[in-house]
Write a protein that holds these residues in place. Structure first.
Motif, PDB file in Angstrom:
ATOM      1  N   SER A 380       0.816  -1.215   0.000  1.00  0.00           N
ATOM      2  CA  SER A 380       0.000   0.000   0.000  1.00  0.00           C
ATOM      3  C   SER A 380       0.854   1.272   0.000  1.00  0.00           C
ATOM      4  O   SER A 380       0.459   2.287  -0.589  1.00  0.00           O
ATOM      5  CB  SER A 380      -0.942   0.000   1.204  1.00  0.00           C
ATOM      6  OG  SER A 380      -0.197  -0.072   2.413  1.00  0.00           O
ATOM      7  N   LYS A 381       2.003   1.219   0.657  1.00  0.00           N
ATOM      8  CA  LYS A 381       2.867   2.412   0.651  1.00  0.00           C
ATOM      9  C   LYS A 381       3.332   2.734  -0.758  1.00  0.00           C
ATOM     10  O   LYS A 381       3.357   3.903  -1.162  1.00  0.00           O
ATOM     11  CB  LYS A 381       4.070   2.183   1.566  1.00  0.00           C
ATOM     12  CG  LYS A 381       3.728   2.153   3.046  1.00  0.00           C
ATOM     13  CD  LYS A 381       4.990   2.001   3.896  1.00  0.00           C
ATOM     14  CE  LYS A 381       4.630   1.992   5.387  1.00  0.00           C
ATOM     15  NZ  LYS A 381       5.841   1.841   6.239  1.00  0.00           N
ATOM     16  N   LEU A 382       3.671   1.691  -1.505  1.00  0.00           N
ATOM     17  CA  LEU A 382       4.143   1.916  -2.873  1.00  0.00           C
ATOM     18  C   LEU A 382       3.019   2.440  -3.762  1.00  0.00           C
ATOM     19  O   LEU A 382       3.218   3.360  -4.555  1.00  0.00           O
ATOM     20  CB  LEU A 382       4.727   0.636  -3.459  1.00  0.00           C
ATOM     21  CG  LEU A 382       5.343   0.803  -4.857  1.00  0.00           C
ATOM     22  CD1 LEU A 382       6.689   0.090  -4.947  1.00  0.00           C
ATOM     23  CD2 LEU A 382       4.416   0.291  -5.949  1.00  0.00           C
ATOM     24  N   THR A 383       1.819   1.848  -3.633  1.00  0.00           N
ATOM     25  CA  THR A 383       0.724   2.289  -4.504  1.00  0.00           C
ATOM     26  C   THR A 383       0.288   3.716  -4.179  1.00  0.00           C
ATOM     27  O   THR A 383      -0.085   4.472  -5.082  1.00  0.00           O
ATOM     28  CB  THR A 383      -0.475   1.328  -4.403  1.00  0.00           C
ATOM     29  OG1 THR A 383      -0.856   1.182  -3.037  1.00  0.00           O
ATOM     30  CG2 THR A 383      -0.125  -0.037  -4.979  1.00  0.00           C
ATOM     31  N   VAL A 384       0.331   4.098  -2.911  1.00  0.00           N
ATOM     32  CA  VAL A 384       0.006   5.487  -2.540  1.00  0.00           C
ATOM     33  C   VAL A 384       1.038   6.426  -3.143  1.00  0.00           C
ATOM     34  O   VAL A 384       0.703   7.491  -3.704  1.00  0.00           O
ATOM     35  CB  VAL A 384      -0.066   5.639  -1.012  1.00  0.00           C
ATOM     36  CG1 VAL A 384      -0.113   7.118  -0.631  1.00  0.00           C
ATOM     37  CG2 VAL A 384      -1.273   4.913  -0.455  1.00  0.00           C
ATOM     38  N   ALA A 385       2.300   6.047  -3.048  1.00  0.00           N
ATOM     39  CA  ALA A 385       3.359   6.872  -3.624  1.00  0.00           C
ATOM     40  C   ALA A 385       3.224   6.949  -5.135  1.00  0.00           C
ATOM     41  O   ALA A 385       3.416   8.015  -5.742  1.00  0.00           O
ATOM     42  CB  ALA A 385       4.720   6.306  -3.241  1.00  0.00           C
ATOM     43  N   ALA A 386       2.869   5.825  -5.737  1.00  0.00           N
ATOM     44  CA  ALA A 386       2.712   5.793  -7.193  1.00  0.00           C
ATOM     45  C   ALA A 386       1.589   6.720  -7.632  1.00  0.00           C
ATOM     46  O   ALA A 386       1.694   7.409  -8.658  1.00  0.00           O
ATOM     47  CB  ALA A 386       2.435   4.366  -7.655  1.00  0.00           C
ATOM     48  N   ALA A 387       0.510   6.754  -6.862  1.00  0.00           N
ATOM     49  CA  ALA A 387      -0.608   7.633  -7.207  1.00  0.00           C
ATOM     50  C   ALA A 387      -0.191   9.102  -7.140  1.00  0.00           C
ATOM     51  O   ALA A 387      -0.655   9.925  -7.933  1.00  0.00           O
ATOM     52  CB  ALA A 387      -1.782   7.363  -6.273  1.00  0.00           C
TER      53      ALA A 387
END
Length: 456
Positions: A380-387
């Motif tokens: 989830s940390k990566l996907t939030v950053a990706a967004a």
């Protein structure tokens, strides 16, 4: 000579890959040489033949694109068989026999015990007209045998070595010794006709020039050539292809239900994949996906067909099906995509075709790019950053590399740790087409929603 060929299945079951190999070779031969293809239903077996199977045969051939110029069924030709049989009876080529199966079985066992070939002894030929009339008057119903031309003057009824030969289109010089065979029964005691007879009469009447069929008919060919000549006709050219075995080298006969053309249709296989496999298996040509029947016909050469059994592998057919789909241009599938409710254009097709095993898989990928899926959030940390670093529209195939570079710079993730969580979030799947081609098709709002773990 302009070829005229036929495919003559019995409507007693579904067509399977073995049948279709025969049909395909005949159809392609006619196509290549500008000839005609007759579909004939050999339905003299009135007990096992059904209208359901007859309709299924036509449906399967139509699905494969093996169209026919003429159609016939033997049930409609009884009067013609009666006429032909009467002529052969009058000439003495057909003679009545009254033995029961039990009597014939006893004779065969006695011959075997004496180390003699168990062929019919022609006892019925010794009956006088009066004896025949008496048997019929007493309720006897004769079956009728064809007298093979295998005797010589001064030797009575005893069969002599008699070779009947032909140059086989596939197997080269072939011969059958009629002296080693029993006179075949052509008409049963109930008056119905057997295939050996009706097939010859049909081939004469429909002016068949070439008969291409399985090698299990080689002995039949020797007998049928004799019937052709007795009926005053010149036999056509014959070709006998090898039979198919499974990937394990065993006969396919016990697995034909799983190898029916209907089963291939149900699995979503392409007609051209089935045709390519049927035509090229057991030949010196590589089994490859071709786009058209004319292209396949151009490759047909009977000299390339091996006399060894062809090895059929369902797994190989499915791989061939995938390869065929991977080569199809958008123009070839545009109507099919629309009919399936897939609105994607050429960019969509080019993005996903390399990952299709069946055409139906295109629907799965259309749902991925344009429907609602359940995203899988692995990191989830990566996907939030990706967004947070998702580029603004418009997007191109370069957007993916630009975006992932930005995500890498922000999070330090690389390799699988970078790409796997993004694929799961965007597609919900472990693998698939390149995301650089899928991303522009999804749209920014859908991508943002999925990165947030929302169904979109």
């Amino acid at each position: 000579m302009t070829p005229r060929v036929r495919f003559a299945p019995s409507p007693t079951g579904r067509l399977h890959i073995g049948n279709i190999r025969t049909a395909t070779l005949n159809w392609l031969f006619a196509r290549k040489h500008g000839g005609s293809f007759l579909l004939r239903l050999d339905d003299t077996d009135t007990v096992r033949s059904t209208e359901e199977f007859a309709a299924a045969i036509r449906d399967d051939l139509t699905w494969l694109g093996l169209t026919w110029s003429d159609f016939a069924r033997q049930q409609d030709r009884t009067d013609r068989y009666d006429e032909a049989a009467a002529a052969l009876k009058a000439s003495g080529a057909l003679y009545p026999c009254f033995e029961t199966e039990e009597e014939l079985d006893r004779r065969r066992k006695r011959q075997l015990a004496m180390h003699r070939p168990p062929i019919y002894d022609r006892a019925a030929l010794k009956l006088t007209p009066e004896e025949i009339a008496a048997k019929i008057a007493a309720g006897g119903k004769p079956h009728w045998r064809f007298r093979l031309p295998n005797t010589s003057e001064g030797r009575g009824l005893t069969p002599q070595p008699t070779l009947i030969s032909w140059n086989d289109l596939i197997r080269g010089d072939q011969s059958v010794d009629l002296g080693s065979l029993s006179d075949p029964v052509l008409i049963r005691g109930d008056g119905t006709y057997l295939y050996t007879f009706t097939s010859v009469i049909d081939d004469i009447d429909f002016a068949i020039t070439h008969i291409v069929r399985g090698e299990d008919h080689v002995t039949n060919t020797g007998v049928q050539m004799a019937i052709f000549e007795a009926a005053g006709a010149t036999p056509p050219a014959f070709g006998h292809h090898s039979l198919l075995v499974g990937a394990d080298g065993q006969a396919l006969s016990k697995r034909l239900g799983a190898l029916s053309i209907q089963s291939f249709r149900d699995e979503g296989l392409e007609p051209m994949a089935v045709l390519c496999h049927a035509a090229l298996v057991g030949t010196s040509d590589a089994i490859e996906p071709l786009q058209s029947r004319d292209e396949l016909a151009a490759k047909l050469d009977f000299s390339k067909i091996s006399t060894a059994p062809g090895r059929f592998d369902v797994a190989e057919l499915k791989v061939l099906n995938s390869k065929l789909l991977h080569t199809l241009e958008f123009a070839a599938v545009a109507e099919r995509l629309r009919a399936a409710g897939i609105e994607g254009r050429e960019d969509f097709w080019n993005a996903v075709r390399g990952n299709l095993e069946t055409f139906a898989d295109a629907g799965t990928w259309w749902n991925v790019v344009a429907g609602d899926i359940e995203p899988v959030i692995e990191d989830s940390k990566l996907t939030v950053a990706a967004a947070s670093v998702l580029p603004d529209a418009p997007w191109s195939e370069n957007t993916w590399s630009e975006w992932t570079a930005a995500v890498k710079a922000k999070t330090g993730a690389k390799g699988r740790a970078l790409f796997h969580p993004l694929r799961l979030a965007l597609t919900g799947l472990e693998a698939g087409p390149e995301l650089k081609t899928l991303l522009p098709l999804m749209g920014r709002d859908r991508v943002l929603a999925r990165l947030a773990g929302k169904r979109a």
